[in-house]
Design a protein around this motif. Structure first.
Motif, mmCIF file in Angstrom:
data_model
loop_
_atom_site.group_PDB
_atom_site.id
_atom_site.type_symbol
_atom_site.label_atom_id
_atom_site.label_comp_id
_atom_site.label_asym_id
_atom_site.label_seq_id
_atom_site.Cartn_x
_atom_site.Cartn_y
_atom_site.Cartn_z
ATOM 1 N N THR A 170 3.119 4.545 -13.775
ATOM 2 C CA THR A 170 4.654 4.205 -14.187
ATOM 3 C C THR A 170 5.333 5.227 -13.969
ATOM 4 O OG1 THR A 170 5.689 2.873 -15.843
ATOM 5 C CG2 THR A 170 4.550 4.807 -16.520
ATOM 6 N N GLY A 171 6.975 4.749 -14.088
ATOM 7 C CA GLY A 171 7.631 5.958 -14.253
ATOM 8 C C GLY A 171 7.699 7.047 -15.065
ATOM 9 N N ASP A 172 7.816 8.274 -14.580
ATOM 10 C CA ASP A 172 7.400 9.329 -15.555
ATOM 11 C C ASP A 172 8.555 10.399 -14.940
ATOM 12 O OD1 ASP A 172 6.653 11.998 -16.748
ATOM 13 O OD2 ASP A 172 4.639 10.932 -16.878
ATOM 14 N N GLY A 173 9.524 10.722 -15.880
ATOM 15 C CA GLY A 173 10.444 11.678 -15.561
ATOM 16 C C GLY A 173 10.012 13.230 -15.603
ATOM 17 N N ILE A 174 9.012 13.735 -16.299
ATOM 18 C CA ILE A 174 8.617 14.943 -16.100
ATOM 19 C C ILE A 174 7.665 15.148 -14.809
ATOM 20 C CG2 ILE A 174 6.851 16.432 -17.158
ATOM 21 C CD1 ILE A 174 7.717 15.326 -20.013
ATOM 22 N N ILE A 175 6.889 14.234 -14.399
ATOM 23 C CA ILE A 175 6.207 14.176 -13.195
ATOM 24 C C ILE A 175 6.948 14.246 -12.057
ATOM 25 C CG2 ILE A 175 4.331 13.095 -11.710
ATOM 26 C CD1 ILE A 175 2.614 12.505 -14.613
ATOM 27 N N THR A 176 7.932 13.458 -12.064
ATOM 28 C CA THR A 176 9.006 13.290 -11.098
ATOM 29 C C THR A 176 9.771 14.591 -10.717
ATOM 30 O OG1 THR A 176 9.846 11.020 -11.461
ATOM 31 C CG2 THR A 176 11.395 12.372 -10.336
ATOM 32 N N ALA A 177 10.091 15.242 -12.023
ATOM 33 C CA ALA A 177 10.777 16.653 -11.900
ATOM 34 C C ALA A 177 9.824 17.418 -11.218
ATOM 35 C CB ALA A 177 11.155 16.956 -13.262
ATOM 36 N N ASN A 196 0.801 -1.230 -0.053
ATOM 37 C CA ASN A 196 0.114 -0.064 -0.041
ATOM 38 C C ASN A 196 0.603 1.139 0.008
ATOM 39 O OD1 ASN A 196 -2.576 -1.347 0.200
ATOM 40 N ND2 ASN A 196 -2.070 -1.743 2.513
ATOM 41 N N GLY A 197 1.901 1.113 -0.637
ATOM 42 C CA GLY A 197 2.739 2.164 -0.923
ATOM 43 C C GLY A 197 2.519 3.069 -2.019
ATOM 44 N N VAL A 198 3.072 4.541 -2.394
ATOM 45 C CA VAL A 198 3.005 5.206 -3.380
ATOM 46 C C VAL A 198 4.124 5.741 -4.061
ATOM 47 C CG1 VAL A 198 0.579 5.918 -2.676
ATOM 48 C CG2 VAL A 198 2.600 7.423 -1.909
ATOM 49 N N LEU A 199 5.219 5.583 -3.207
ATOM 50 C CA LEU A 199 6.402 6.097 -3.702
ATOM 51 C C LEU A 199 7.613 5.168 -3.665
ATOM 52 C CD1 LEU A 199 7.991 8.781 -4.429
ATOM 53 C CD2 LEU A 199 8.508 9.167 -2.054
ATOM 54 N N GLY A 200 8.565 5.093 -5.087
ATOM 55 C CA GLY A 200 9.577 4.166 -4.993
ATOM 56 C C GLY A 200 10.388 4.683 -6.236
ATOM 57 N N GLY A 201 11.516 4.278 -6.079
ATOM 58 C CA GLY A 201 12.507 4.396 -7.450
ATOM 59 C C GLY A 201 13.525 3.860 -7.309
ATOM 60 N N GLU A 202 14.383 3.916 -8.200
ATOM 61 C CA GLU A 202 15.780 3.459 -8.529
ATOM 62 C C GLU A 202 16.841 4.630 -8.610
ATOM 63 O OE1 GLU A 202 15.787 -0.255 -11.101
ATOM 64 O OE2 GLU A 202 14.231 1.104 -12.133
ATOM 65 N N THR A 203 18.280 4.340 -8.516
ATOM 66 C CA THR A 203 19.097 5.146 -8.447
ATOM 67 C C THR A 203 19.559 6.072 -9.747
ATOM 68 O OG1 THR A 203 20.283 3.876 -6.620
ATOM 69 C CG2 THR A 203 21.702 5.475 -7.893
ATOM 70 N N SER A 204 19.074 5.133 -10.810
ATOM 71 C CA SER A 204 19.079 5.690 -12.181
ATOM 72 C C SER A 204 18.264 6.869 -12.360
ATOM 73 C CB SER A 204 18.733 4.663 -13.418
ATOM 74 O OG SER A 204 17.519 4.043 -12.981
ATOM 75 N N GLY A 205 17.242 7.120 -11.592
ATOM 76 C CA GLY A 205 16.253 8.286 -11.783
ATOM 77 C C GLY A 205 14.936 7.547 -12.247
ATOM 78 N N HIS A 206 14.867 6.293 -12.197
ATOM 79 C CA HIS A 206 13.311 5.788 -12.374
ATOM 80 C C HIS A 206 12.529 5.879 -11.296
ATOM 81 C CE1 HIS A 206 11.810 2.670 -15.559
ATOM 82 N NE2 HIS A 206 10.777 3.659 -15.214
ATOM 83 N N THR A 207 11.607 7.057 -11.295
ATOM 84 C CA THR A 207 10.880 7.384 -10.076
ATOM 85 C C THR A 207 9.499 6.780 -10.143
ATOM 86 O OG1 THR A 207 12.738 8.974 -9.039
ATOM 87 C CG2 THR A 207 10.512 8.699 -8.040
ATOM 88 N N VAL A 208 8.733 6.240 -9.181
ATOM 89 C CA VAL A 208 7.279 6.324 -9.591
ATOM 90 C C VAL A 208 6.503 6.862 -8.550
ATOM 91 C CG1 VAL A 208 7.555 4.116 -10.882
ATOM 92 C CG2 VAL A 208 7.572 3.955 -8.457
ATOM 93 N N CYS A 209 5.430 7.580 -8.807
ATOM 94 C CA CYS A 209 4.618 8.210 -7.726
ATOM 95 C C CYS A 209 3.148 7.563 -8.190
ATOM 96 C CB CYS A 209 4.439 9.724 -8.167
ATOM 97 S SG CYS A 209 6.277 10.403 -7.488
ATOM 98 N N LEU A 210 2.957 6.632 -7.421
ATOM 99 C CA LEU A 210 1.630 5.971 -8.008
ATOM 100 C C LEU A 210 0.301 6.602 -7.801
ATOM 101 C CD1 LEU A 210 2.362 1.792 -7.021
ATOM 102 C CD2 LEU A 210 2.583 3.316 -9.304
#
Length: 446
Positions: A337-344, A318-332
């Protein structure tokens, strides 16, 4: 059943070599159509791509395969991976298809799929597609063949979606350098930031079909670092070829990696009360991230490398936030899915709400020295990793670190490589240990 073609992020390879050939793409389109959409009435898929020249060839072949299965194809053109995921759901398609090899050079390409909700396919469904690939194509009757249509407003719809996730709605007064990697976000990325009011200096926005990720983007930050300092910008944003990754550069030209980005977003979410469940990283996430989140009272978990596994662990807890060192971040709670623009935009939200610079937003996390060495494979990865030479070397290195670091050896899910990672408190010791381990892996490959 074991999977022959699907890796951690779809199917990928060298263009002109199986599986990145037109005949394979034709069969893949048919097989995926049979598994994902054939039983639906008026079945449709959406297809997006990055800017690689080979995308035209693969798009046409996939389209033909879907048509043979009786599936309508809606062609989105160049669009970030997350944009395809969003439009898959928004257009009520049975599946979405992205033609991209993400951060790889132009000579590689790949195909990945989304389900009707815009999420990643499960391992079981990918195995079903692989099983269908072994069957002979059976074309539907002429009156049931699928058609292909261009979606002219795809980019505009995704731009509005991205802007809608940014609660602050205003970036006036902020100067940003954006590196689009000559990839899928070369139009939509600048548009999102400019329409929100930022002053945007753009590099990596002149795709030729051959220069994607070449000396630019999240895999090569030198040009962005120099441009940020030269322009006196507040920060820089680097996307990769399909814009599902985001790395950043602060005003002094220092690189802010995916672990630091994840920390900044987690701290903002905790402060505003929107952080649910644990933050999920991977086996490669820096130990400094784990320690910083622990000090803030935030639970942290590690998944296998690959954003699909991060998302699986988030959903299971039941989490919403995760990611990888490479910059692949997910805000569910923002996208599927991973979105570079939304991450920024999430990082920018924290900056605006606190009045802090990017450097200040990540100052609470100390990065431990981490050395990653990729070793090319000449034989199966599992044989190398199981060899006596490698096993002894790994045990020796772990003993030498004596609880003050981590050792990780793993096979890449997208390339014929073994990734050797060593992390510790001392840079020299960490570098020496990684080089020693990498050499032992090379010896085991001979």
């Amino acid at each position: 059943m074991s999977r022959k073609y699907f890796g951690t992020d779809g199917i990928r390879g060298r263009v002109g070599q199986t599986p990145m050939t037109p005949d394979f793409a034709l069969r893949l389109g048919w097989a995926a159509g049979r598994v994902l959409a054939a039983d639906a009435e008026h079945a449709r898929v959406v297809i997006g791509k990055d800017t690689r020249r080979s995308g035209y060839m693969l798009e046409s072949a996939l389209e033909a395969g879907f048509a043979a299965a009786g599936i309508e194809s809606y062609l989105l053109g160049p669009l970030p991976t997350a944009g395809v995921a969003y439009l898959t759901h928004a257009m009520r398609a049975q599946a979405g298809v992205v033609i991209s090899a993400s951060h790889n050079p132009h000579g590689d390409n790949g195909v990945k799929f989304f389900n009707a909700d815009g999420g990643k396919l499960s391992d079981a469904v990918e195995s079903e597609i692989e099983a269908a690939l072994t069957r002979e194509i059976q074309c539907v009757s002429a009156d049931r063949l699928g058609r292909a249509r261009r979606v002219d407003d795809a980019a505009g719809r995704y731009i509005e979606f991205c802007k809608g996730t940014f609660a602050e709605r205003d970036l006036h007064g902020l100067k940003i350098v954006l590196d689009c990697a000559n990839g899928a976000a070369y139009k939509v990325g600048p548009a999102v930031l400019r329409e929100l009011g930022a002053q945007v200096d753009v590099i990596g926005d002149q795709p030729t079909g051959l220069n994607i990720n070449l000396g630019c983007g999240s895999t090569d930050l030198d040009a962005l670092r120099a441009r940020v300092v030269e322009q006196g910008a507040g920060l820089g944003i680097a996307l990769d070829g399909d814009a599902d990754r985001c790395l950043m550069v602060d005003a002094a030209g220092r690189v802010i990696n995916g672990d630091q980005i994840l920390y900044a977003i987690a701290m903002m979410r905790q402060a505003e009360g929107t952080l649910k469940g644990p933050v999920v990283g991977t086996q490669m996430s820096n130990l400094g991230l784990e320690h910083a989140l622990d000090a803030a009272g935030i639970s942290f978990m590690r998944a296998k490398v690959g954003d699909r596994y991060v998302m699986e662990m988030l959903k299971a807890n039941n989490g919403v936030l995760g990611g990888e060192t490479s910059g692949h971040t997910v805000c569910l709670d923002k996208t599927t899915t991973g979105d570079g623009i939304i991450t920024a935009l999430q990082v920018l939200t924290g900056m605006i709400r606190t009045g802090q610079s990017l450097a200040e937003r990540v100052a609470g996390m100390r990065l431990y020295p981490q050395v990653l060495i990729n070793v090319a494979l000449s034989q199966p990865a599992d044989e190398v990793l199981a060899s006596t030479t490698v096993q002894k070397a790994q045990a020796q290195t772990t003993a030498e670190l004596n609880g003050r670091g981590r050792v990780l050896l793993r096979a890449s899910g997208t390339e014929p490589l073994i990734r050797v990672m060593v992390e510790g408190q001392n840079q020299d010791q960490t570098q020496h240990a990684a080089e020693f381990l990498a050499e032992q892996v090379r010896q085991a490959c001979r």
